[in-house]
Design a protein around this motif. Structure first.
Motif, PDB file in Angstrom:
ATOM      1  N   ARG A 113      46.611  80.171  20.869  1.00 56.73           N
ATOM      2  CA  ARG A 113      46.657  78.734  21.155  1.00 56.73           C
ATOM      3  C   ARG A 113      45.321  78.048  20.898  1.00 56.73           C
ATOM      4  O   ARG A 113      45.279  76.938  20.372  1.00 56.73           O
ATOM      5  CB  ARG A 113      47.102  78.498  22.601  1.00 56.73           C
ATOM      6  CG  ARG A 113      48.582  78.657  22.821  1.00 56.73           C
ATOM      7  CD  ARG A 113      48.977  78.350  24.235  1.00 56.73           C
ATOM      8  NE  ARG A 113      48.329  79.271  25.189  1.00 56.73           N
ATOM      9  CZ  ARG A 113      48.575  79.285  26.483  1.00 56.73           C
ATOM     10  NH1 ARG A 113      49.435  78.428  27.007  1.00 56.73           N
ATOM     11  NH2 ARG A 113      47.967  80.157  27.266  1.00 56.73           N
ATOM     12  N   ASP A 114      44.233  78.678  21.280  1.00 51.64           N
ATOM     13  CA  ASP A 114      42.923  78.041  21.138  1.00 51.64           C
ATOM     14  C   ASP A 114      42.378  78.134  19.721  1.00 51.64           C
ATOM     15  O   ASP A 114      41.367  77.495  19.403  1.00 51.64           O
ATOM     16  CB  ASP A 114      41.922  78.674  22.111  1.00 51.64           C
ATOM     17  CG  ASP A 114      42.286  78.420  23.566  1.00 51.64           C
ATOM     18  OD1 ASP A 114      42.997  77.437  23.824  1.00 51.64           O
ATOM     19  OD2 ASP A 114      41.873  79.222  24.431  1.00 51.64           O
ATOM     20  N   ARG A 115      43.021  78.906  18.865  1.00 47.91           N
ATOM     21  CA  ARG A 115      42.499  79.089  17.512  1.00 47.91           C
ATOM     22  C   ARG A 115      42.960  78.004  16.539  1.00 47.91           C
ATOM     23  O   ARG A 115      42.423  77.910  15.442  1.00 47.91           O
ATOM     24  CB  ARG A 115      42.919  80.461  16.972  1.00 47.91           C
ATOM     25  CG  ARG A 115      42.352  81.621  17.764  1.00 47.91           C
ATOM     26  CD  ARG A 115      42.699  82.943  17.105  1.00 47.91           C
ATOM     27  NE  ARG A 115      42.147  84.075  17.845  1.00 47.91           N
ATOM     28  CZ  ARG A 115      42.187  85.333  17.423  1.00 47.91           C
ATOM     29  NH1 ARG A 115      42.784  85.616  16.261  1.00 47.91           N
ATOM     30  NH2 ARG A 115      41.667  86.301  18.143  1.00 47.91           N
ATOM     31  N   THR A 116      43.953  77.230  16.929  1.00 44.89           N
ATOM     32  CA  THR A 116      44.464  76.202  16.020  1.00 44.89           C
ATOM     33  C   THR A 116      43.736  74.872  16.179  1.00 44.89           C
ATOM     34  O   THR A 116      44.062  73.915  15.498  1.00 44.89           O
ATOM     35  CB  THR A 116      45.976  75.988  16.239  1.00 44.89           C
ATOM     36  OG1 THR A 116      46.199  75.584  17.590  1.00 44.89           O
ATOM     37  CG2 THR A 116      46.741  77.276  15.955  1.00 44.89           C
ATOM     38  N   TRP A 117      42.752  74.827  17.090  1.00 44.36           N
ATOM     39  CA  TRP A 117      41.955  73.616  17.308  1.00 44.36           C
ATOM     40  C   TRP A 117      40.484  73.977  17.292  1.00 44.36           C
ATOM     41  O   TRP A 117      40.082  75.061  17.696  1.00 44.36           O
ATOM     42  CB  TRP A 117      42.288  72.980  18.663  1.00 44.36           C
ATOM     43  CG  TRP A 117      43.655  72.406  18.733  1.00 44.36           C
ATOM     44  CD1 TRP A 117      44.824  73.076  18.940  1.00 44.36           C
ATOM     45  CD2 TRP A 117      44.010  71.035  18.574  1.00 44.36           C
ATOM     46  NE1 TRP A 117      45.886  72.211  18.925  1.00 44.36           N
ATOM     47  CE2 TRP A 117      45.416  70.948  18.711  1.00 44.36           C
ATOM     48  CE3 TRP A 117      43.277  69.867  18.345  1.00 44.36           C
ATOM     49  CZ2 TRP A 117      46.102  69.737  18.612  1.00 44.36           C
ATOM     50  CZ3 TRP A 117      43.952  68.662  18.254  1.00 44.36           C
ATOM     51  CH2 TRP A 117      45.346  68.601  18.382  1.00 44.36           C
ATOM     52  N   LYS A 118      39.674  73.050  16.836  1.00 43.34           N
ATOM     53  CA  LYS A 118      38.221  73.153  16.962  1.00 43.34           C
ATOM     54  C   LYS A 118      37.757  71.840  17.577  1.00 43.34           C
ATOM     55  O   LYS A 118      37.715  70.808  16.919  1.00 43.34           O
ATOM     56  CB  LYS A 118      37.561  73.368  15.604  1.00 43.34           C
ATOM     57  CG  LYS A 118      36.063  73.655  15.719  1.00 43.34           C
ATOM     58  CD  LYS A 118      35.477  74.061  14.387  1.00 43.34           C
ATOM     59  CE  LYS A 118      34.008  74.432  14.551  1.00 43.34           C
ATOM     60  NZ  LYS A 118      33.406  74.877  13.258  1.00 43.34           N
ATOM     61  N   GLY A 119      37.445  71.884  18.874  1.00 46.15           N
ATOM     62  CA  GLY A 119      37.190  70.647  19.595  1.00 46.15           C
ATOM     63  C   GLY A 119      38.475  69.849  19.673  1.00 46.15           C
ATOM     64  O   GLY A 119      39.515  70.357  20.078  1.00 46.15           O
ATOM     65  N   ASN A 120      38.416  68.586  19.255  1.00 50.33           N
ATOM     66  CA  ASN A 120      39.638  67.760  19.242  1.00 50.33           C
ATOM     67  C   ASN A 120      40.234  67.652  17.839  1.00 50.33           C
ATOM     68  O   ASN A 120      41.076  66.793  17.593  1.00 50.33           O
ATOM     69  CB  ASN A 120      39.346  66.366  19.795  1.00 50.33           C
ATOM     70  CG  ASN A 120      38.323  65.605  18.964  1.00 50.33           C
ATOM     71  OD1 ASN A 120      37.773  66.136  17.997  1.00 50.33           O
ATOM     72  ND2 ASN A 120      38.043  64.376  19.335  1.00 50.33           N
ATOM     73  N   PRO A 145      49.598  71.156   7.292  1.00 42.92           N
ATOM     74  CA  PRO A 145      48.325  70.445   7.423  1.00 42.92           C
ATOM     75  C   PRO A 145      47.917  70.275   8.873  1.00 42.92           C
ATOM     76  O   PRO A 145      48.705  70.518   9.799  1.00 42.92           O
ATOM     77  CB  PRO A 145      48.622  69.088   6.785  1.00 42.92           C
ATOM     78  CG  PRO A 145      50.082  68.885   7.041  1.00 42.92           C
ATOM     79  CD  PRO A 145      50.702  70.256   6.934  1.00 42.92           C
ATOM     80  N   GLU A 146      46.678  69.824   9.074  1.00 40.04           N
ATOM     81  CA  GLU A 146      46.214  69.550  10.424  1.00 40.04           C
ATOM     82  C   GLU A 146      47.077  68.476  11.083  1.00 40.04           C
ATOM     83  O   GLU A 146      47.559  67.574  10.420  1.00 40.04           O
ATOM     84  CB  GLU A 146      44.741  69.115  10.423  1.00 40.04           C
ATOM     85  CG  GLU A 146      44.442  67.800   9.738  1.00 40.04           C
ATOM     86  CD  GLU A 146      44.032  67.951   8.283  1.00 40.04           C
ATOM     87  OE1 GLU A 146      43.284  67.079   7.796  1.00 40.04           O
ATOM     88  OE2 GLU A 146      44.453  68.937   7.640  1.00 40.04           O
ATOM     89  N   PHE A 147      47.286  68.613  12.367  1.00 37.86           N
ATOM     90  CA  PHE A 147      48.058  67.669  13.183  1.00 37.86           C
ATOM     91  C   PHE A 147      49.534  67.582  12.772  1.00 37.86           C
ATOM     92  O   PHE A 147      50.193  66.591  13.084  1.00 37.86           O
ATOM     93  CB  PHE A 147      47.449  66.257  13.131  1.00 37.86           C
ATOM     94  CG  PHE A 147      46.067  66.148  13.708  1.00 37.86           C
ATOM     95  CD1 PHE A 147      45.865  66.249  15.078  1.00 37.86           C
ATOM     96  CD2 PHE A 147      44.982  65.938  12.895  1.00 37.86           C
ATOM     97  CE1 PHE A 147      44.588  66.144  15.621  1.00 37.86           C
ATOM     98  CE2 PHE A 147      43.693  65.828  13.430  1.00 37.86           C
ATOM     99  CZ  PHE A 147      43.495  65.934  14.792  1.00 37.86           C
TER     100      PHE A 147
END
Length: 387
Positions: free
Chosen positions: A297-304, A276-278
């Motif tokens: 690395r940048d694909r697992t987040w959208k904004g915060n 799940p997220e986080f």
């Protein structure tokens, strides 16, 4: 005689070791773990939203039923509260009462300093005392707490008042918030009131170092500081050095571990997992290369907002989400499906999956859907990742 050079553990070896401790390399080593034992071993589950703790245990425990965690919450064996990094976690009762004072300097106190100026001339001790009296009189929703505090300090910043109280006091989110398939607004009381016993004392840092390594090792001092939000933990590691195993990663960073900690062969198969997220697996190391390829690395987040991730061969290989037949997600998605609606799980991969990997991912997705929505029609879809 020259000192012996510590062995080097590459990303794959580190990943397999941590996956094993996280119950993700194989579910339930030995006898089946209870949900309560798993929560304790993992030192809590990220709980920014209601669903992730359930999804986290579904990925880790054989035969897990969401009702197991709900029953623990209703019986007050576990609860939701702010601890490490000033973020919400689901912890066992003992950890709620002891880890919060341990984590206090690293998260809540740092967050409190951001709001201190906005409190004006309000005495923090007086604010904490009033907040405690209000929340121990009865559990209160955040809005009701805010209004009661404003009655005392009508010219104050409302957000600063409520945030300061949350940072200064160990507060629990009371049920039905957090229960599976149940709706409930955030309602707060003190941990002392909820569990009927006092908070603390905080455990010694060495005690938490051992627990951290058991759940997340092998790891560096910086890794544990990232997980806990605390600084200056090197002294605790140094005091433990005689009883710990030492390694280096492929960048030359010193790593520590429990001598008996599992360190499987790097070629040990790692089945697909849907996290799940986080999920704390991806938030608890300063260097996350054991799980996250640099290009992703940048694909697992959208904004915060962290995304729910797919692990293939022990590494992040995509993201996933659930929703209705049209692919729409939302907070009600699992509850609606549990009531008999259709539920779709969509995987968007970062890499081209082999036929065998695709089949294994579909089986894992079907398993998760059967857990979170046993009475619903299920559909697993695949697609490529696009921003």
């Amino acid at each position: 005689m020259a000192p012996k050079t510590p062995p080097v553990l590459g990303p794959r070896a580190l990943g397999r070791a941590t996956l094993d401790r996280q119950l993700l390399l194989r579910r339930d080593p030995g006898e089946r773990l209870t949900a309560e034992a798993a929560v304790e071993h993992l030192i809590g589950l990220q709980a920014q939203n209601v669903g992730p703790p359930y999804h986290a245990l579904a990925a880790r425990l054989h035969g897990f039923r969401p009702q197991e965690l709900s029953e623990l919450m209703e019986s007050r064996a576990v609860a939701r509260m702010v601890t490490m990094r000033s973020t919400l976690h689901t912890h066992g009762a003992h950890d709620c009462l002891t880890l919060r004072p341990f984590a206090q300097p690293g998260g809540p106190e740092r967050e409190l300093r951001m709001f201190t100026r906005r409190l004006g001339g309000i005495d923090p001790d007086r604010l904490a005392a009033v907040g405690r009296e209000l929340l121990e009189e009865r559990p209160r929703p955040v809005g009701e707490l805010r209004d009661a505090l404003l009655a005392q300090w009508p010219d104050a910043d409302p957000l600063a008042l409520t945030t300061a109280v949350r940072c200064m006091l160990p507060l629990v989110q009371t049920t039905p918030r957090g229960l599976w398939g149940r709706a409930g607004q955030v309602t707060l009381t003190t941990a002392e009131q909820w569990f009927g016993r006092p908070v603390g004392p905080a455990p010694e840092p060495e005690t938490v170092v051992r627990r951290y390594l058991a759940a997340f090792g092998p790891a560096s001092v910086r890794d544990m500081q990232t997980w806990s939000g605390l600084t200056r933990l090197k002294g605790a590691f140094e005091r433990l050095r005689p009883e710990l195993a030492a390694f280096h990663d492929d960048k030359g960073v010193e790593l520590f571990d429990l001598p008996e900690g599992p360190r499987p062969d790097p070629d040990t198969p790692a089945p697909p997992r849907l996290l799940p997220e986080f999920d704390n697996l991806l938030l608890s190391h300063a260097d996350r290369s054991r799980f996250v390829p640099p290009d992703f690395r940048d694909r697992t987040w959208k904004g915060n907002q962290a995304r729910s991730v797919l692990l293939v061969d022990g590494r992040v290989a995509g993201i996933w989400r659930t929703g209705g037949r049209g692919g729409t997600g939302g907070r009600k998605r699992d509850r609606d499906a549990e009531a008999g609606g259709a539920l779709t799980l969509t995987v968007r991969s970062f890499v081209r999956l082999t036929a065998a990997q695709r089949t294994a991912v579909a089986e894992e997705a079907g398993r998760l859907l059967a857990i979170v929505a046993p009475g619903a029609d299920h559909d697993v879809r695949f697609g490529e990742f696009t921003e």
